[in-house]
Motif scaffolding. Sequence first.
Motif, PDB file in Angstrom:
ATOM      1  N   ARG A  62      63.493 136.556  55.014  1.00 17.52           N
ATOM      2  CA  ARG A  62      63.726 135.894  53.734  1.00 17.52           C
ATOM      3  C   ARG A  62      64.673 136.736  52.895  1.00 17.52           C
ATOM      4  O   ARG A  62      64.615 137.972  52.964  1.00 17.52           O
ATOM      5  N   PRO A  63      65.529 136.044  52.087  1.00 12.97           N
ATOM      6  CA  PRO A  63      65.802 134.605  52.037  1.00 12.97           C
ATOM      7  C   PRO A  63      66.786 134.198  53.122  1.00 12.97           C
ATOM      8  O   PRO A  63      67.369 135.041  53.799  1.00 12.97           O
ATOM      9  N   GLN A  64      66.996 132.888  53.270  1.00  8.89           N
ATOM     10  CA  GLN A  64      67.999 132.395  54.200  1.00  8.89           C
ATOM     11  C   GLN A  64      69.356 132.388  53.507  1.00  8.89           C
ATOM     12  O   GLN A  64      69.467 132.016  52.336  1.00  8.89           O
ATOM     13  N   PRO A  65      70.420 132.823  54.182  1.00  7.88           N
ATOM     14  CA  PRO A  65      71.747 132.767  53.559  1.00  7.88           C
ATOM     15  C   PRO A  65      72.210 131.329  53.380  1.00  7.88           C
ATOM     16  O   PRO A  65      71.621 130.397  53.934  1.00  7.88           O
ATOM     17  N   ASN A  66      73.250 131.129  52.618  1.00  6.96           N
ATOM     18  CA  ASN A  66      73.795 129.783  52.422  1.00  6.96           C
ATOM     19  C   ASN A  66      74.264 129.202  53.753  1.00  6.96           C
ATOM     20  O   ASN A  66      74.809 129.909  54.606  1.00  6.96           O
ATOM     21  N   SER A  67      74.032 127.912  53.917  1.00  6.27           N
ATOM     22  CA  SER A  67      74.328 127.246  55.187  1.00  6.27           C
ATOM     23  C   SER A  67      75.828 127.113  55.402  1.00  6.27           C
ATOM     24  O   SER A  67      76.621 127.101  54.455  1.00  6.27           O
ATOM     25  N   LYS A  68      76.195 126.999  56.682  1.00  2.00           N
ATOM     26  CA  LYS A  68      77.588 126.836  57.068  1.00  2.00           C
ATOM     27  C   LYS A  68      77.739 125.626  57.974  1.00  2.00           C
ATOM     28  O   LYS A  68      76.850 125.315  58.764  1.00  2.00           O
ATOM     29  N   VAL A  69      78.892 124.950  57.844  1.00  2.00           N
ATOM     30  CA  VAL A  69      79.256 123.839  58.716  1.00  2.00           C
ATOM     31  C   VAL A  69      80.656 124.117  59.234  1.00  2.00           C
ATOM     32  O   VAL A  69      81.616 124.170  58.456  1.00  2.00           O
ATOM     33  N   LEU A  70      80.757 124.365  60.549  1.00  3.60           N
ATOM     34  CA  LEU A  70      82.036 124.701  61.175  1.00  3.60           C
ATOM     35  C   LEU A  70      82.697 125.884  60.479  1.00  3.60           C
ATOM     36  O   LEU A  70      83.908 125.925  60.246  1.00  3.60           O
ATOM     37  N   VAL A 113      59.996 142.044  52.706  1.00  6.42           N
ATOM     38  CA  VAL A 113      60.252 141.595  54.076  1.00  6.42           C
ATOM     39  C   VAL A 113      59.730 142.619  55.082  1.00  6.42           C
ATOM     40  O   VAL A 113      59.161 142.256  56.121  1.00  6.42           O
ATOM     41  N   GLU A 114      59.866 143.909  54.773  1.00  5.04           N
ATOM     42  CA  GLU A 114      59.342 144.950  55.662  1.00  5.04           C
ATOM     43  C   GLU A 114      57.830 144.822  55.805  1.00  5.04           C
ATOM     44  O   GLU A 114      57.284 144.962  56.912  1.00  5.04           O
ATOM     45  N   ASP A 115      57.143 144.554  54.703  1.00  4.78           N
ATOM     46  CA  ASP A 115      55.676 144.365  54.763  1.00  4.78           C
ATOM     47  C   ASP A 115      55.318 143.174  55.643  1.00  4.78           C
ATOM     48  O   ASP A 115      54.363 143.226  56.435  1.00  4.78           O
ATOM     49  N   ILE A 116      56.076 142.099  55.501  1.00  6.96           N
ATOM     50  CA  ILE A 116      55.800 140.900  56.301  1.00  6.96           C
ATOM     51  C   ILE A 116      56.039 141.180  57.777  1.00  6.96           C
ATOM     52  O   ILE A 116      55.262 140.754  58.647  1.00  6.96           O
ATOM     53  N   LEU A 117      57.092 141.916  58.085  1.00  6.95           N
ATOM     54  CA  LEU A 117      57.381 142.246  59.483  1.00  6.95           C
ATOM     55  C   LEU A 117      56.290 143.118  60.090  1.00  6.95           C
ATOM     56  O   LEU A 117      55.865 142.906  61.236  1.00  6.95           O
ATOM     57  N   ARG A 118      55.824 144.126  59.321  1.00  4.20           N
ATOM     58  CA  ARG A 118      54.732 144.982  59.823  1.00  4.20           C
ATOM     59  C   ARG A 118      53.466 144.166  60.042  1.00  4.20           C
ATOM     60  O   ARG A 118      52.753 144.344  61.030  1.00  4.20           O
ATOM     61  N   ASN A 119      53.183 143.254  59.109  1.00  2.00           N
ATOM     62  CA  ASN A 119      51.999 142.399  59.239  1.00  2.00           C
ATOM     63  C   ASN A 119      52.086 141.515  60.481  1.00  2.00           C
ATOM     64  O   ASN A 119      51.096 141.355  61.219  1.00  2.00           O
ATOM     65  N   ARG A 120      53.282 140.963  60.734  1.00  4.78           N
ATOM     66  CA  ARG A 120      53.437 140.112  61.909  1.00  4.78           C
ATOM     67  C   ARG A 120      53.298 140.921  63.196  1.00  4.78           C
ATOM     68  O   ARG A 120      52.715 140.455  64.180  1.00  4.78           O
ATOM     69  N   LEU A 121      53.770 142.152  63.202  1.00  8.69           N
ATOM     70  CA  LEU A 121      53.607 143.020  64.364  1.00  8.69           C
ATOM     71  C   LEU A 121      52.136 143.347  64.604  1.00  8.69           C
ATOM     72  O   LEU A 121      51.662 143.357  65.751  1.00  8.69           O
ATOM     73  N   GLU A 122      51.383 143.596  63.520  1.00  7.91           N
ATOM     74  CA  GLU A 122      49.955 143.876  63.669  1.00  7.91           C
ATOM     75  C   GLU A 122      49.212 142.650  64.192  1.00  7.91           C
ATOM     76  O   GLU A 122      48.271 142.775  64.983  1.00  7.91           O
ATOM     77  N   ALA A 131      58.678 150.058  59.648  1.00  2.98           N
ATOM     78  CA  ALA A 131      59.857 149.243  59.370  1.00  2.98           C
ATOM     79  C   ALA A 131      60.677 149.895  58.274  1.00  2.98           C
ATOM     80  O   ALA A 131      60.137 150.432  57.295  1.00  2.98           O
ATOM     81  N   SER A 132      61.984 149.855  58.422  1.00  2.39           N
ATOM     82  CA  SER A 132      62.913 150.339  57.399  1.00  2.39           C
ATOM     83  C   SER A 132      64.106 149.394  57.378  1.00  2.39           C
ATOM     84  O   SER A 132      64.279 148.559  58.282  1.00  2.39           O
ATOM     85  N   VAL A 144      71.912 142.676  55.854  1.00  2.00           N
ATOM     86  CA  VAL A 144      70.875 143.693  55.946  1.00  2.00           C
ATOM     87  C   VAL A 144      70.423 143.825  57.397  1.00  2.00           C
ATOM     88  O   VAL A 144      70.397 142.844  58.152  1.00  2.00           O
ATOM     89  N   THR A 145      70.091 145.057  57.769  1.00  2.00           N
ATOM     90  CA  THR A 145      69.555 145.337  59.098  1.00  2.00           C
ATOM     91  C   THR A 145      68.157 145.925  58.947  1.00  2.00           C
ATOM     92  O   THR A 145      67.955 146.873  58.177  1.00  2.00           O
ATOM     93  N   TYR A 146      67.180 145.342  59.658  1.00  2.00           N
ATOM     94  CA  TYR A 146      65.801 145.840  59.647  1.00  2.00           C
ATOM     95  C   TYR A 146      65.557 146.588  60.955  1.00  2.00           C
ATOM     96  O   TYR A 146      65.728 146.026  62.048  1.00  2.00           O
ATOM     97  N   ASN A 147      65.180 147.855  60.833  1.00  2.00           N
ATOM     98  CA  ASN A 147      64.898 148.701  61.990  1.00  2.00           C
ATOM     99  C   ASN A 147      63.391 148.828  62.169  1.00  2.00           C
ATOM    100  O   ASN A 147      62.688 149.287  61.255  1.00  2.00           O
ATOM    101  N   LEU A 148      62.899 148.416  63.326  1.00  2.00           N
ATOM    102  CA  LEU A 148      61.459 148.400  63.585  1.00  2.00           C
ATOM    103  C   LEU A 148      61.133 149.346  64.736  1.00  2.00           C
ATOM    104  O   LEU A 148      61.799 149.309  65.783  1.00  2.00           O
ATOM    105  N   LYS A 149      60.111 150.169  64.539  1.00  2.00           N
ATOM    106  CA  LYS A 149      59.604 151.032  65.602  1.00  2.00           C
ATOM    107  C   LYS A 149      58.262 150.466  66.040  1.00  2.00           C
ATOM    108  O   LYS A 149      57.311 150.391  65.256  1.00  2.00           O
ATOM    109  N   VAL A 150      58.201 150.024  67.299  1.00  2.00           N
ATOM    110  CA  VAL A 150      57.041 149.302  67.810  1.00  2.00           C
ATOM    111  C   VAL A 150      56.350 150.139  68.878  1.00  2.00           C
ATOM    112  O   VAL A 150      56.924 150.387  69.948  1.00  2.00           O
ATOM    113  N   PRO A 151      55.091 150.571  68.623  1.00  2.00           N
ATOM    114  CA  PRO A 151      54.345 151.357  69.622  1.00  2.00           C
ATOM    115  C   PRO A 151      53.699 150.450  70.661  1.00  2.00           C
ATOM    116  O   PRO A 151      53.837 149.226  70.635  1.00  2.00           O
ATOM    117  N   ALA A 152      52.982 151.025  71.580  1.00  2.00           N
ATOM    118  CA  ALA A 152      52.248 150.256  72.591  1.00  2.00           C
ATOM    119  C   ALA A 152      51.192 149.390  71.914  1.00  2.00           C
ATOM    120  O   ALA A 152      50.630 149.750  70.869  1.00  2.00           O
TER     121      ALA A 152
END
Length: 765
Positions: A62-70, A113-122, A131-132, A144-152
Amino acid sequence: MNKTLKHSLYLFLFGIVLYSCSIKTYIPEGKRLYTGATIKIDADHSVQDVDLLKAELETVLRPQPNSKVLGMQPGLYFYYKNQKENPSFINRWLYKKLGEKPVYQSDVETFEVEDILRNRLENNGFFYSSASSSFDEKEQEASVTYNLKVPAAYKMERFQLDSIPSPLYDYVKEETDNSPFSKNMRFDLSNLKLERQRIDAELKSKGFYNLNPDFFIFEADTNQYNNKRFDLFLNLKAQVPDKAIVPYIVQKINVFPDHELKDTSALEPKRFNNKNYLQNPLYFKPKHLDKFITIEEGDYYSPQTSKNTSRRLSTIGAYKYINIEYKEIDSSLTDSLGALEANIYLSPLTKRAFRAELQAVTKSNNFAGPNLAFTYSNRNLFNGGETLNISTNIGYETQIASGENAGLSSLEYGLKGELIFPRVISPFKIDDDFFEYSIPKTITSLGVSFLQRSQLYTLTTGSARFGYLWNANRYITYEVNPISVDYTSLNKTSDEFETILDENPFLRRSFEQQFISGITVSFTYNGMVDANKSKQFFLNSTLDLAGNSIGLLGKEDETGEPKSFLGLEYAQYAKADVDARLHLNFGKNKDHTIATRLFAGYGLPYGNSEVIPFVKQYFSGGPYSVRAFRIRSLGPGTFSGDDNSSSDGSFFDQTGNIRLEANVEYRFPIYSFFKGALFVDAGNVWNSKGNPAFEVDGVATDKFSSDFIRELGIGTGFGLRIDVQGFVIRFDLAAPFHDPSLPEGERFDFRFDEPVLNFAIGYSF
């Protein structure tokens, strides 16, 4: 590529660049337009299906960027245009329909968004993930780039049932023994929710009327392990109502065949097959209605049985609403069993209905004119759900042409009666349990039509049908017509038409087959009902056999001449065709589709027939076929009407007894209910036996051969669809690039300057 086309392409590309630059001129100073996010995952070596995990995580960005057509952003463009002082009416209207507010870098809350990503991973078992994020900033844009470190992941060691009171325990134990959960299963919250719903559904079907999936709770215990293992327990939450842990039976069934919103307490029930029917006066005979009700007294409550009953009742065609309500009988509740009263409320449709249709008809042979149709319907005619439809139509067409074809006209009028019984009408008894999903309908019809074509002939056609239609399940439909009779009588022929028949013996033979009697069988598998699936398959196969049974009664009037029945020459043929379609849906919302279709059909005349009757032959071209060729104008084979003097293009379509077609279409969203398409179509019709009237220099141009691939008409184009809640208005513009009617060596010619515009209702396949 010619110079004009190149210049047009350069101008188009230049327009895109200029358009993109114009967006940037509106971005406020100090703001950056948000262009989206990417996810990078650094996963432990034991983590499997990283790409699938990444795809799931991308859904929460989140959020979604503005839409594109062609590559363009019309919504953003019209938003900025509307911010000017005193925007024009057109700009305000376009903003209302297409405008989008800009999404800037400042609108992105990366920490949330980082909190949501960590929650979804859990939720997927990857506890203690990190997440950073970081922005990639340009002058007027940022991503933006989200870097996730995912353990076993945590994995299950054992799954067992905890303490649950009786009688519920035994039922739940049976379901957990059949659970899909197994050792080494990764912790997955969504799977736990699905398992609760599965157990609840199974127990509901066994009578647990008051049970709810939220009454169950899963508990994971990691205390016994230090290697990311856990034991899983299924338990019942505290303070679950006592009536939720006992099954219920249906103790009483009340059916209201003519339900209205009024007091029904004064109605006297009529007992039939352990059900109470309450109606006054009689609206629907209980002996006919009872077959549609699968709920039985003494059976355990089952939602599926209720759905089956509701579905079967809705197929009758006499009711607009079906409502099944259950009422608990508190006085019958014990520690081990409950009781229900089922009330089936049926609200009828209007008994009589009248419909009128006015159409403006245009055809590729320059014929145009109005068509008026009237239909009268009487529902529940004999108090058994029967429907009577009586329809009549009258149509007039005239050819808009000059020269010898000027003034040609066609007048057609007809009458048809159809009686539909929502049950099997048969000389022998059929067990009702044989049709578990739905009860077949018996359809009978009689029709007659008259066609008068000026300066040529008058044709009288009569038809009669008797058959059955039923759904074997959600996907499969059968239609069988053991009686299918058509009669045609060609009379009042002009000298001009007789000359045409003399020059085309095949055409004469197709009109001489006055009597068609046979059987038709159709099978349909429709996987398109699963709208959310990535792959959808559709198959329709039809078999049409004519003249078999009547051939036993026919007699040969003269040696070597065709047999007749009751003085009428009858047709004998076998015709089979297959229509297969595959849709591949993709994209985030599965709103992009690759739709493919393959059609193959073959008709074999035999015995009494040298050629299939004209009305049963195949044609190709048109909005539901090869769209780069006008309707019925493609083929047969390499035949060209320009080379044949007997083809005036007025009344006689180009047909054959063999048809092959293939289509592929890419469908994509444009905006709102506007959708686009790019497509390629190929196909043609042929005759298995050459028609001498189609010969050119002694060569049968219409005959099917091993070179049929080289004789396909092929075209391509693009289309616009207006799709409003499934009602589709379709425009397709197509041009041929392989025309089999041209001489060899000249057939590959992309005539984009001679496109064919197709207008139709609904998708072509």
